[in-house]
Design a protein around this motif. Structure first.
Motif, PDB file in Angstrom:
ATOM      1  N   ILE B  30      33.223  20.530 -93.893  1.00 38.70           N
ATOM      2  CA  ILE B  30      34.773  21.451 -93.452  1.00 38.70           C
ATOM      3  C   ILE B  30      35.538  20.645 -94.455  1.00 38.70           C
ATOM      4  CG2 ILE B  30      36.255  21.490 -91.945  1.00 38.70           C
ATOM      5  CD1 ILE B  30      33.547  23.287 -91.120  1.00 38.70           C
ATOM      6  N   GLU B  31      35.443  19.415 -94.602  1.00 39.70           N
ATOM      7  CA  GLU B  31      36.590  18.785 -95.434  1.00 39.70           C
ATOM      8  C   GLU B  31      36.590  19.386 -96.837  1.00 39.70           C
ATOM      9  OE1 GLU B  31      34.671  17.511 -93.388  1.00 39.70           O
ATOM     10  OE2 GLU B  31      35.601  15.796 -92.368  1.00 39.70           O
ATOM     11  N   ASP B  32      35.440  19.697 -97.333  1.00 41.76           N
ATOM     12  CA  ASP B  32      35.259  20.211 -98.891  1.00 41.76           C
ATOM     13  C   ASP B  32      35.963  21.420 -99.074  1.00 41.76           C
ATOM     14  OD1 ASP B  32      33.749  17.913 -99.411  1.00 41.76           O
ATOM     15  OD2 ASP B  32      32.044  18.737 -99.113  1.00 41.76           O
ATOM     16  N   MET B  34      38.766  22.555 -98.421  1.00 42.46           N
ATOM     17  CA  MET B  34      40.159  22.335 -98.445  1.00 42.46           C
ATOM     18  C   MET B  34      40.552  21.873 -99.816  1.00 42.46           C
ATOM     19  SD  MET B  34      41.968  22.898 -95.561  1.00 42.46           S
ATOM     20  CE  MET B  34      43.303  21.937 -95.777  1.00 42.46           C
ATOM     21  N   LEU B  35      39.722  21.500-100.515  1.00 46.41           N
ATOM     22  CA  LEU B  35      40.049  20.665-101.937  1.00 46.41           C
ATOM     23  C   LEU B  35      40.665  21.728-102.876  1.00 46.41           C
ATOM     24  CD1 LEU B  35      37.003  18.277-102.344  1.00 46.41           C
ATOM     25  CD2 LEU B  35      39.344  17.818-101.548  1.00 46.41           C
ATOM     26  N   SER B  99      45.891  24.534 -93.726  1.00 47.76           N
ATOM     27  CA  SER B  99      44.579  24.162 -92.933  1.00 47.76           C
ATOM     28  C   SER B  99      44.335  25.195 -91.853  1.00 47.76           C
ATOM     29  CB  SER B  99      44.938  22.821 -92.182  1.00 47.76           C
ATOM     30  OG  SER B  99      46.125  22.916 -91.301  1.00 47.76           O
ATOM     31  N   ASN B 161      36.764  13.158-107.031  1.00 42.20           N
ATOM     32  CA  ASN B 161      36.563  11.862-105.903  1.00 42.20           C
ATOM     33  C   ASN B 161      36.058  10.820-106.529  1.00 42.20           C
ATOM     34  OD1 ASN B 161      35.703  10.215-103.887  1.00 42.20           O
ATOM     35  ND2 ASN B 161      35.810  12.060-102.344  1.00 42.20           N
TER      36      ASN B 161
ATOM     37  N   ILE D  30      39.576  19.778 -87.928  1.00 42.36           N
ATOM     38  CA  ILE D  30      38.996  18.897 -89.022  1.00 42.36           C
ATOM     39  C   ILE D  30      40.007  19.059 -90.377  1.00 42.36           C
ATOM     40  CG2 ILE D  30      37.168  18.411 -90.744  1.00 42.36           C
ATOM     41  CD1 ILE D  30      36.615  17.317 -88.201  1.00 42.36           C
ATOM     42  N   GLU D  31      40.336  20.285 -90.472  1.00 39.35           N
ATOM     43  CA  GLU D  31      40.898  20.749 -91.761  1.00 39.35           C
ATOM     44  C   GLU D  31      42.469  20.033 -91.747  1.00 39.35           C
ATOM     45  OE1 GLU D  31      39.383  22.896 -89.670  1.00 39.35           O
ATOM     46  OE2 GLU D  31      38.218  24.540 -90.842  1.00 39.35           O
ATOM     47  N   MET D  34      43.054  16.804 -93.444  1.00 42.11           N
ATOM     48  CA  MET D  34      43.037  16.719 -95.253  1.00 42.11           C
ATOM     49  C   MET D  34      44.560  16.919 -95.591  1.00 42.11           C
ATOM     50  SD  MET D  34      40.109  16.426 -96.456  1.00 42.11           S
ATOM     51  CE  MET D  34      40.307  17.125 -98.056  1.00 42.11           C
ATOM     52  N   LEU D  35      45.490  17.337 -95.028  1.00 41.16           N
ATOM     53  CA  LEU D  35      46.884  17.964 -95.437  1.00 41.16           C
ATOM     54  C   LEU D  35      47.739  16.775 -96.032  1.00 41.16           C
ATOM     55  CD1 LEU D  35      47.778  20.334 -92.735  1.00 41.16           C
ATOM     56  CD2 LEU D  35      46.894  20.957 -95.281  1.00 41.16           C
ATOM     57  N   LEU D  77      40.039   3.030-102.146  1.00 42.32           N
ATOM     58  CA  LEU D  77      40.692   4.450-101.670  1.00 42.32           C
ATOM     59  C   LEU D  77      41.785   4.138-100.473  1.00 42.32           C
ATOM     60  CD1 LEU D  77      37.424   6.232-101.195  1.00 42.32           C
ATOM     61  CD2 LEU D  77      39.413   6.838-102.861  1.00 42.32           C
ATOM     62  N   GLU D  94      47.339  11.895-104.203  1.00 44.89           N
ATOM     63  CA  GLU D  94      46.259  12.392-104.372  1.00 44.89           C
ATOM     64  C   GLU D  94      45.451  12.163-103.154  1.00 44.89           C
ATOM     65  OE1 GLU D  94      44.398  12.279-108.182  1.00 44.89           O
ATOM     66  OE2 GLU D  94      45.963  13.303-109.167  1.00 44.89           O
ATOM     67  N   GLY D  96      45.376  13.696-100.428  1.00 47.06           N
ATOM     68  CA  GLY D  96      44.773  14.571-100.029  1.00 47.06           C
ATOM     69  C   GLY D  96      43.528  15.383-100.711  1.00 47.06           C
ATOM     70  N   LEU D  97      43.327  14.667-101.680  1.00 43.92           N
ATOM     71  CA  LEU D  97      42.139  15.315-102.736  1.00 43.92           C
ATOM     72  C   LEU D  97      41.017  14.631-102.510  1.00 43.92           C
ATOM     73  CD1 LEU D  97      44.385  15.784-105.642  1.00 43.92           C
ATOM     74  CD2 LEU D  97      43.881  17.579-103.899  1.00 43.92           C
ATOM     75  N   ILE D  98      40.563  13.795-101.384  1.00 41.49           N
ATOM     76  CA  ILE D  98      39.358  13.258-100.982  1.00 41.49           C
ATOM     77  C   ILE D  98      38.712  13.703 -99.640  1.00 41.49           C
ATOM     78  CG2 ILE D  98      38.400  10.750-100.441  1.00 41.49           C
ATOM     79  CD1 ILE D  98      39.703  11.079-103.434  1.00 41.49           C
ATOM     80  N   SER D  99      37.851  14.431-100.168  1.00 37.39           N
ATOM     81  CA  SER D  99      37.260  15.041 -98.667  1.00 37.39           C
ATOM     82  C   SER D  99      36.137  14.134 -98.335  1.00 37.39           C
ATOM     83  CB  SER D  99      36.681  16.510 -99.153  1.00 37.39           C
ATOM     84  OG  SER D  99      35.508  16.444-100.132  1.00 37.39           O
ATOM     85  N   ARG D 100      35.586  13.322 -99.065  1.00 34.83           N
ATOM     86  CA  ARG D 100      34.643  12.516 -98.692  1.00 34.83           C
ATOM     87  C   ARG D 100      35.167  10.972 -98.882  1.00 34.83           C
ATOM     88  NH1 ARG D 100      29.519  15.102 -99.520  1.00 34.83           N
ATOM     89  NH2 ARG D 100      30.153  17.456 -99.800  1.00 34.83           N
ATOM     90  N   PRO D 101      35.161   9.967 -98.059  1.00 33.03           N
ATOM     91  CA  PRO D 101      34.415  10.265 -96.753  1.00 33.03           C
ATOM     92  C   PRO D 101      34.954  11.129 -95.939  1.00 33.03           C
ATOM     93  CG  PRO D 101      35.785   8.207 -96.663  1.00 33.03           C
ATOM     94  CD  PRO D 101      36.067   8.779 -98.166  1.00 33.03           C
ATOM     95  N   THR D 102      34.126  11.747 -95.066  1.00 31.71           N
ATOM     96  CA  THR D 102      34.322  12.651 -94.090  1.00 31.71           C
ATOM     97  C   THR D 102      35.340  12.131 -92.842  1.00 31.71           C
ATOM     98  OG1 THR D 102      32.516  12.733 -92.988  1.00 31.71           O
ATOM     99  CG2 THR D 102      32.616  14.326 -94.757  1.00 31.71           C
ATOM    100  N   VAL D 103      35.859  13.051 -92.081  1.00 26.72           N
ATOM    101  CA  VAL D 103      36.400  12.485 -90.875  1.00 26.72           C
ATOM    102  C   VAL D 103      35.650  11.934 -90.266  1.00 26.72           C
ATOM    103  CG1 VAL D 103      37.606  13.561 -88.857  1.00 26.72           C
ATOM    104  CG2 VAL D 103      38.253  14.420 -91.025  1.00 26.72           C
ATOM    105  N   SER D 104      34.527  12.390 -90.012  1.00 21.30           N
ATOM    106  CA  SER D 104      33.475  11.688 -88.942  1.00 21.30           C
ATOM    107  C   SER D 104      33.117  10.275 -89.501  1.00 21.30           C
ATOM    108  CB  SER D 104      32.500  12.512 -88.657  1.00 21.30           C
ATOM    109  OG  SER D 104      31.092  12.103 -89.430  1.00 21.30           O
TER     110      SER D 104
END
Lengths: 433, 433, 433, 433
Positions: B30-32, B34-35, B99, B161, D30-31, D34-35, D77, D94, D96-104
């Motif tokens: 899901i996070e991806d 948004m990029l 979002s 990343n 989740i989205e 990222m903001l 990071l 930047e 907000g440009l890192i989707s990984r690691p994910t929220v979980s």
């Protein structure tokens, strides 16, 4: 050994071209020589020095034995963009931040270079005669290009001043009258030849300081297929362009290229450069000061985006550079050049294909790209034209700031599509069924 | 009335294209979605919604009676650049800052549009059948273009990343071996025809969801004169490009266009996008993660400036878009497309004119300009291609992220010369004496 | 009615201050008057005109019956930042882009203003005498501030030229010798008074053109509590600052304020402004040209960030503006001012509290904020000091470019912490146990 | 050895603070994690990881034997700005440009850190007990600061969406009614003590997770001289601020500091952040969604420039941080904090000195500078507060996003004068004759 055949004429051409540069500067105050109101509008002082650096670098240092440079750092200060010379160059946006050398020192520099150049021409080493003659031709054409830039940069730099000072308050103005009607001349299609003739096979412009000269980007002569087309007999006028403005031309995105619309939004363009409304009357700042708009004069100082949008609005299009060259190929190089000392485009007379040369450079629909089998000159001089072959559009014909003997039908001028500070206008074209 | 002849095939094509978009997103977190790590690399979520907005705006709202939009502000959020629609559009650089709607809401939007589209196709008003069919063809091709952008944008956004996460760790890789030798195929000159055939006179790509479809910028079919030339039988490889780097290619201004050299200085380019050295070994970040460079693979993710400089260094040149089209005109549309699910260019095999389609888009020496007598479509859809005809260069052939049934010999892709994030490579050409 | 008591002295003060401005410009070439190499370094021509505009706007137009302005647009061109005047002002970054009025026209402007001012002083309307006298005092002090700016801006603008031209090649230089040892003077704490005395109760600087003058920001006199402290007897020297550089001062983030470290990274600071290494020897560009560094001279042209980091490295701190004023309150206003015509700070002699006045402005640890119960003057003149009370730091003492009769112990100078082009140095302080 | 005395309470405090961070994130999609819609408004995901990195870096790595970091690159990071740690840090703009690691994965990181922290607290090496306890106090207070930033950043990031989504649609709202009248409380002048008590001599906030904790910038306790003053009994309301707007407050340069006026011109400010007019009615976007303005609520989300201009317009001034602290010193730490779960400032009740704590941070007239004899902590933790002591202003009191047990009378918050995204309001002061 003197360059026997041509000695007198070469020296005379050299003197004539160099003198004209200085003549153009006569109306300037010392303070005016310093101005750089936009990155691309270099100070007059810099132009005066740079064209001298060109002769010093490409002729005097390699060919005049014992030549001592005027100043060891001028190599750095007055190189424009030649990456392959050793010294590097002073940042272009900061050319107006150099008060020393003073104007009078720059003239002294010119005079040292002139004296040395005339000595070199008078006693040229035989084994270098051909190279020297070729470089002299480039050097003189280079100085003529900078004469045009001197005029357009002075115009820009003075017009930036809210007092709108005139460069020459004594310039003649055209009478205000209605434009001649817009007519077109038709051309058949077919395979035709384009580009400059190899040396000796044809004269580009017989009155030129280097008569058979053409830049490398005009070579080689080659063939193209044209479809039938019609070309307007004169440039678009201020009156016609005003119709476009009053019809909301600058408000309708559907008329514009995407990059042009972005310029409108970020730069706030609502009219050509130098136009402004005073008490609801449109005025134009010229080299002779601010004047009410003359409806019959060619519209001028437009970007490619504006020229292209106007043509779309008018239901026509811009010609390609090849259509233009085909129409101009056998026409005399006549028109209102810098020699006419009007320094502003002049209303067209009646007749077919008026204003092809002089008045305004004409935006074409052609991107500035190499001709088939194009080869740039070797070494730093190869940077003169070839490295600019991306992102720019071709203009043809010359302007009121061009020397008559610098113009020819094969000449390819080029600027970025957003640039407006040169004398640039519009000639319409259309397809023939 | 259903679009009788084509109903089943149109609905099937619609379902197939739409499903493939969602299939491409399956590996994403899901996070991806948004990029947006660069202005031009839109978020996956935005792509998913925008292509649906396209069907909603140009088909459902005008043609499906009683259609109620999913959300009144999506018109504003998911319009890309259509200036002539009423709503305006959310700033492109900020597409990653939205979002909500969430990913799951965007999928719900897609499904509402799909359900309505299938109803519209099943019962099309007769009087609009032709328009509807034409717009459906554009809509499906539009979605295929965005499928390619989805892939390239995901690549860019994940590669930004520092952990260099893989999009799909299970992608196959090509064996490491020496490239096949570089050979050329010769072509005679002469007058030839270019551009798409009028509808019904020829198939662009028979497996396409709209088989005779071509964009307006491929019309009209017209003639050009070509000089004799030779075209390389394969793309330039990583190994060859590495020679250029190791020979100081990025350090010699004489090899570069002026605008390209400015990029090198301001952006610090020293290698193609996605290349980096780890412990003195060159690696490349791919959609499968970071890998040591495979010397036989085509070099990829280059700007026009790099392609053009490489060709100069190699003593060759880039082909024009017409040379390329002439060579490709009668070749089968075969190659490594997105359907091959490799998502990376593949080393060439032996034989003439390998890799014309698929693998990498091929930079040509042609500026993106209108063909003679080109007319854009009326209305907002006319902004699709025509308004971008300045400052960009044409690429031909398709890439490993293009759908096979989206490619054809007349297809004109276009990007700015500095852009590198698409799969773009180099095919050399040279003049024949 | 003449301003009887003071007539002669006021006219004399006016003549003296105005003449000194022009004297400072004597070494300039016409071209030098145009330079603006940074937004904050205004052209000499602009300074000459602006200070005249000040008298025209705040004295001649309101108080001299029948006064006709020199030019109707000078109100716009030569206003600096007064938002509450009608005309607005020409953008500050573009002051160097105005070649007209020429230098000689600006001098003509000055002379018209001078002639009118002397008439006004000779025959002042009685009801305005007080206001007029107050505004004259501000006008003369304003011109003295611009004299200092003239010197520092000329220095910056000439030093930007890679030829490093001297403003005056005949300036004296200090002998090279070891600095005197660093000693400190101790002060007890307690409640003390700070700020300027109300008029008539004390002289700020008896030799001033307006002896009891102080700016509104020095009022009102009020009390503060000081803790015991020690103050260095001289400024930090070049030799001491070089130790800091050689100890890696510019490489250790732990020594720096966060905003200062950001400057180092974005501006590339590695030494004070005007320092450069030639063949491994540190040189400094001065108004007399480029010279090897003199170890005993005060280090100069530092930002607050550099002064503050140096103090931390040295295990000391900067004094507050109140500690400084307390130490200076009963000291004679003596030192190396612009009147000494050295235009560079001079090595300290032995003794307590050397160099308090003149040589270099001294960064304090105090933010520039209003004193308790501060009230700005009414109207546009109220913009003189009060509106700058955020984001800047206080400096005390005066420099080698300040007029002796412009200095006083209560004087509050202020600049942004990143600014370096004034003569600014460091005096250390420390806490007393 | 366990930190015997405090073991239970320390572990409990740790659990409580850490749990509250996660509780604040519960309403997020989740989205939303990222903001980052402005450089200073970090993504929720980054906050969650950064506060865990803090414990990992300053407690687990140095003190828990055998601790293995969760991921080797998190050091890079999730470091914020500590220049003296080895890893450097990912660029702040930047985040907000890192989707990984994910929220979980970030939650998994938190849980590993929590488990390890509780082990460390349960069995602390005796020789490090004191350091560990001090760092734990900083770590918990640090996390509480980030809880406030979480709230304000979520507010900013969601409000940037043109759909104005609510963070929690169920938040209570205050009834609309007239504000209580504005009254003032008077204070005598004199010498008073300011700053935090040395440990053991006074409790900063007895309900705090580290009761006697104060940041280094609150030390040392020292004396200042105050003049008599009056302090408003409540914050300025929306109704009062609207009067300022309607009186042309944003149009009169004479009301503004120069740097503030520049913000108005470049940023287009015409009202506080989050205010907008819909159909001529002023609305405010809150964490509960967009609402019509409540006239009795404190005006909020102002820059220092707006607070200062309002005070000038109102004929009052802002208090100094010392006036504020003097007034608050013996008041109970009561008010509307984050614990009240309103997440918006609440109208004042009647009575003296309402709203001192909670509701809105209160801009003071004091620059953020070190107290006399201030010493930063040694090492990287010394970067926490000290390096920001330039260019910022002090705020006092806490807001509706602050934890009650994080507030105290000596607390010094600080922001740049242009920043508006925190809950910041105005309390007026005035001089007593």
């Amino acid at each position: 050994m003197p360059l026997t055949d041509d000695l007198n004429s070469l020296s005379a051409a050299y003197r004539r071209v160099r003198a004209f540069t200085e003549q153009l500067c006569e109306p300037l105050e010392i303070e005016d020589y310093m101005l750089q109101a936009a990155v691309e509008a270099s100070p007059a002082k810099w132009h005066l020095a740079h064209v001298s650096w060109f002769f010093e670098t490409f002729l005097l240092k390699p060919f005049l034995p014992g030549y001592a440079v005027f100043h060891p750092r001028f190599d750095y200060l007055f190189n424009s963009y030649y990456e392959q010379t050793e010294a590097g160059f002073w940042p272009r946006p900061e050319r107006g931040l150099i008060s020393r050398p003073t104007v009078s020192e720059v003239y002294a520099y010119r005079h040292q270079v002139d004296e040395a150049m005339l000595r070199l021409l008078a006693d040229c080493p035989a084994e270098h005669a051909e190279t020297l003659q070729a470089r002299l031709a480039i050097g003189l054409n280079h100085e003529q290009q900078h004469q045009e830039l001197l005029v357009t940069d002075i115009k820009y730099n003075l017009a930036h001043n809210p007092l709108r000072p005139a460069y020459r308050a004594d310039l003649p103005t055209a009478p205000v009258r209605a434009p001649v009607p817009l007519t077109f001349t038709a051309f058949e299609g077919g395979v035709h030849s384009f580009g400059a003739q190899p040396e000796g096979q044809g004269d580009s412009n017989p009155s030129s300081p280097a008569p058979s000269f053409a830049y490398d980007n005009e070579f080689p002569r080659h063939q193209r297929l044209l479809e039938p087309f019609r070309l307007a007999d004169r440039l678009v006028t201020n009156a016609e362009y005003l119709d476009f403005i009053e019809d909301g031309g600058y408000q309708h995105p559907g008329l514009w290229l995407s990059d042009g619309w972005a310029q409108i939004k970020t730069q706030g363009w609502q009219a050509p450069l130098y136009w402004e409304q005073l008490d609801a009357v449109w005025h134009e700042t010229t080299l002779g000061g601010r004047r009410p708009l003359n409806p019959a004069e060619p519209v001028c100082h437009l970007s490619y985006f504006e020229a292209e949008a106007y043509a779309r609005w008018a239901g026509r299009r811009l010609p390609t550079e090849f259509e233009w060259e085909h129409a101009a190929a056998d026409r005399a190089v006549e028109g209102h050049f810098v020699d006419a000392a009007r320094l502003h485009p002049t209303p067209a007379g009646k007749g077919a294909l008026q204003q092809l040369f002089g008045d305004c450079w004409e935006w074409t629909a052609s991107a500035y790209l190499p001709y088939p089998r194009y080869r740039a000159v070797e070494g730093a001089l190869g940077e003169y034209n070839g490295k600019f072959m991306s992102g720019q559009m071709v203009l043809r014909g010359g302007s009121c700031a061009t020397s008559r003997d610098h113009a020819r039908a094969t000449y390819r001028n080029f600027f970025y599509p957003h640039e407006r500070w040169q004398f640039k206008g519009i000639r319409l074209a259309e397809d023939l069924a």
